[in-house]
Design a protein around this motif. Structure first.
Motif, PDB file in Angstrom:
ATOM      1  N   ASP A 175      -3.688   5.606   8.361  1.00  0.00           N
ATOM      2  CA  ASP A 175      -2.881   5.804   9.560  1.00  0.00           C
ATOM      3  C   ASP A 175      -1.692   6.728   9.304  1.00  0.00           C
ATOM      4  N   HIS A 176      -1.114   6.676   8.107  1.00  0.00           N
ATOM      5  CA  HIS A 176       0.002   7.568   7.778  1.00  0.00           C
ATOM      6  C   HIS A 176      -0.467   9.016   7.790  1.00  0.00           C
TER       7      HIS A 176
ATOM      8  N   MET B 282       0.841  -1.184   0.000  1.00  0.00           N
ATOM      9  CA  MET B 282       0.000   0.000   0.000  1.00  0.00           C
ATOM     10  C   MET B 282       0.888   1.250   0.000  1.00  0.00           C
ATOM     11  N   ASP B 283       0.549   2.213  -0.805  1.00  0.00           N
ATOM     12  CA  ASP B 283       1.266   3.481  -0.867  1.00  0.00           C
ATOM     13  C   ASP B 283       1.049   4.231   0.447  1.00  0.00           C
ATOM     14  N   LYS B 284       2.155   4.606   1.127  1.00  0.00           N
ATOM     15  CA  LYS B 284       2.021   5.250   2.438  1.00  0.00           C
ATOM     16  C   LYS B 284       1.219   6.537   2.370  1.00  0.00           C
ATOM     17  N   TYR B 285       1.178   7.176   1.215  1.00  0.00           N
ATOM     18  CA  TYR B 285       0.430   8.422   1.095  1.00  0.00           C
ATOM     19  C   TYR B 285      -1.065   8.187   0.892  1.00  0.00           C
ATOM     20  N   LYS B 286      -1.460   6.924   0.740  1.00  0.00           N
ATOM     21  CA  LYS B 286      -2.883   6.593   0.663  1.00  0.00           C
ATOM     22  C   LYS B 286      -3.319   5.824   1.902  1.00  0.00           C
ATOM     23  N   SER B 287      -2.405   5.716   2.855  1.00  0.00           N
ATOM     24  CA  SER B 287      -2.677   4.981   4.084  1.00  0.00           C
ATOM     25  C   SER B 287      -3.316   5.927   5.104  1.00  0.00           C
TER      26      SER B 287
END
Length: 152
Positions: A8-9, A1-6
């Motif tokens: 929680d991120h 998963m792309d961290k910028y679409k997460s």
């Protein structure tokens, strides 16, 4: 998963940015965001039982104890025996603590006003709905508890 679409991120990155901006203001008053948070959660007239502060703020007792000790050393709070329960202590604001509470409150109001002036009511309502849902899922243990019963 792309961290910028997460989710929680985004939550973590946003909270870190908020904490940074609050700490930048707090340091101007020889304080911290955590101290300001405690000041805002102490009843300004009656004080607050020390045992109620941690749960009220979602803070661990060890961290809270350290902050309260620092606040007491700086003269922002005092501790008094709880007249209803001699085993517990009421945390009360001193005159200096009430003054610092006003400063902290002013910064929170300014932050909220600035955000409200730059985000639509509809978007804010959506934000509060999403965060409320996340908190409910966590409180109800619906994130990982039933993972075996759900399609992954």
């Amino acid at each position: 998963m792309d961290k910028y679409k997460s989710i929680d991120h985004e939550l973590r990155a946003t909270w870190q940015a908020v904490a940074k901006v609050y700490n930048e203001q707090a340091v101007k008053h020889d304080s911290t965001m955590a101290t300001a948070f405690v000041l805002l959660n102490i009843d300004k007239q009656k004080g607050t039982p020390s045992t109620a502060l941690g749960p009220l703020m979602g803070m661990e007792p060890t961290s809270l104890s350290r902050i309260l000790k620092t606040m007491e050393d700086k003269g922002a709070i005092c501790r008094e025996k709880n007249p209803e329960d001699g085993r517990s202590v009421i945390i009360k604001l001193t005159d200096y603590g009430r003054e610092m509470r006003k400063v902290s409150r002013g910064h929170v109001i300014q932050f909220n006003d600035t955000v409200r002036n730059n985000v639509s009511e509809k978007d804010l309502a959506g934000f509060f709905k999403v965060t409320s849902t996340i908190n409910k899922l966590i409180a109800d243990k619906d994130i990982y508890e039933n993972v075996n019963n759900k399609a992954v």
